[in-house]
Scaffold this active site. Structure first.
Site, PDB file in Angstrom:
ATOM      1  NE  ARG A   5      28.249 140.755 -55.444  1.00 52.28           N
ATOM      2  CZ  ARG A   5      29.488 140.818 -54.979  1.00 52.28           C
ATOM      3  NH1 ARG A   5      29.879 141.885 -54.291  1.00 52.28           N
ATOM      4  NH2 ARG A   5      30.335 139.834 -55.195  1.00 52.28           N
ATOM      5  CE  LYS A  23      34.836 137.661 -58.314  1.00 58.69           C
ATOM      6  NZ  LYS A  23      35.650 137.886 -59.495  1.00 58.69           N
ATOM      7  CG  ASP A  73      32.563 143.201 -51.583  1.00 58.75           C
ATOM      8  OD1 ASP A  73      31.728 143.673 -52.387  1.00 58.75           O
ATOM      9  OD2 ASP A  73      33.750 143.022 -51.882  1.00 58.75           O
TER      10      ASP A  73
END
EC number: 2.5.1.19
Length: 427
Positions: A344, A411, A313
């Site tokens: 991604r 989020k 991430d």
């Protein structure tokens, strides 16, 4: 579509108190719900993913109270497996940290529950977890596409010998680990393939220990879990700050500091994403560590070539930081970017090209060469909070950047842009 144009930022300097970690918040909520006793969680993250978990627990009969700012939760544990009242359908949005652990936990006992979510959730694989749960006796049906949500769960998980594929998502192993102590039989979990995001397993094991359950970990290849156990409330539990969210501010300090200090995490944090600071240091920034803070001071940044499997991430933030580094940056072993909130790898390559970068997108790597001057572009965010926050860093150049659908940061970090503005001096 709503958009936000960030004007060029001359300098960043200051301190950011991080919101609670998403990974820790949702794990702690589920364990508190399964535990005996009352747990008081503080610095809980208030975000879409956490709200989906809270709504699911409420539908499952768990009693809790939230403070007005939703960062403190007093939760009364169930003292064992969750019990669904009749046929229950739970909508979990695009929250992988709710979908995967709940899918396992609801296979205990004889509940009948349907788990569903947003269209993107129906594209995020869950087949490896379902295969493992079935090996332990769980009765699970796919309601639409094989290997993807929505799922119908009919309980039946009793433990035993289980294999799980570790190569796509560590959340599958996390879900099994958190559920196995409550199964009637002992469980042996063997991991197939390379385990991605291993530091996230450490978060899981750390939290399980906090709630009174320890397991045997044989080099992350085999886990032995005693059955018939109970989780016990630790009483009060402080959720540490979100290390992935820290990455944007630390990167900003590396690019245009001043010094940026993030509080709520530090050298003792259980989150693997604190290792992001080491990557910035390798690129040329100056990092200072404390027990409850990390600070980053600007340096002349140079390109890197690194395996990013351990911090997938936070590695996204390196992709946009690379726009400010001398040379070509290569981020490797990041296949699992493709099964996150969006693909991604594709999204990052597409949007980096818009601002002028030369990009090579491989199956599991990305190679980025920055342009002499960044271009103003409208950045698509793909309903992915991290895309929006990563590309905010483009404003640290002499070029504005327009972020489409900026509210997708809800989020994990609803007030991200306000916090960035607070430490920024306009050009």
């Amino acid at each position: 579509m709503e958009s936000l144009t960030l004007q060029p930022i001359a300098r960043v300097d200051g301190a950011i108190n991080l919101p609670g970690s998403k990974s820790v918040s949702n794990r702690a909520l589920l364990l508190a719900a399964l535990a005996c006793g009352k747990t008081v969680l503080t610095n809980l993250l208030d975000s879409d993913d956490v709200r989906h978990m809270l709504n699911a627990l409420s539908a499952l009969g768990i009693d809790y109270t939230l403070s007005a700012d939703r960062t403190r939760c007093d939760i009364i544990g169930n003292g064992g497996a969750l019990r669904a009242p009749g046929d229950l359908e739970l909508f979990l949005g695009n929250a992988g940290t709710a979908m995967r652990p709940l899918a396992a936990a609801l296979c205990l006992g004889q509940n009948e529950t349907v788990l569903t979510g947003e269209p993107r959730m129906k594209e995020r694989p869950i087949g490896h977890l379902v295969d493992s749960l079935r090996q332990g006796g769980a009765n699970i049906d796919y309601l639409e596409q094989e290997n993807y949500p929505p799922l119908r769960l009919r309980g039946g998980f009793t433990g035993g010998d289980i294999e799980v594929d570790g190569s796509v998502s560590s959340q599958f192993l996390t879900a099994l680990l958190m559920t196995a102590p409550l199964a009637p039989k002992d469980t042996i979990i063997r991991v197939k393939g390379e385990l991605v995001s291993k530091p996230y397993i450490d978060i899981t094991l750390n939290l399980m220990k906090t709630f009174g359950v320890e397991i045997m970990n044989h080099h992350y290849q085999q886990f032995v879990v005693k059955g018939g156990q109970q989780y016990h409330s630790p009483g009060r539990y402080l959720v540490e700050g979100d290390a992935s969210s820290a990455s944007y501010f630390l990167a900003a300090g590396a690019i245009k500091g001043g010094t940026v200090k993030v509080t709520g995490i530090g050298r003792k944090s259980m989150q693997g994403d604190i290792r992001f600071a080491d990557v910035l240091e390798k690129m040329g920034a100056t990092i200072t560590w404390g027990d409850d803070f990390i600070a980053c001071t600007r340096g002349e940044l140079h390109a890197i070539d690194m395996d990013m499997n351990h911090i997938p991430d936070a590695a996204m933030t390196i992709a946009t930081t690379a726009l400010f580094a001398k040379g070509t940056t290569t981020l490797r072993n990041i296949y699992n970017w493709r099964v996150k909130e969006t693909d991604r790898l594709f999204a990052m390559a597409t949007e980096l090209r818009k601002v002028g970068a030369e990009v090579e997108e491989g199956d599991d790597y990305i190679r980025i060469t920055p342009p002499a001057k960044l271009h103003h572009a409208d950045i698509g965010t793909y309903n992915d909070h991290r895309m929006a926050m990563c590309f905010s860093l483009v404003a640290l150049s002499d070029t504005p950047v327009t972020i489409l659908d900026p509210k997708c940061t809800a989020k994990t970090f609803p007030d991200y842009f306000e916090q960035l503005a607070r430490i920024s001096t306009p050009a």
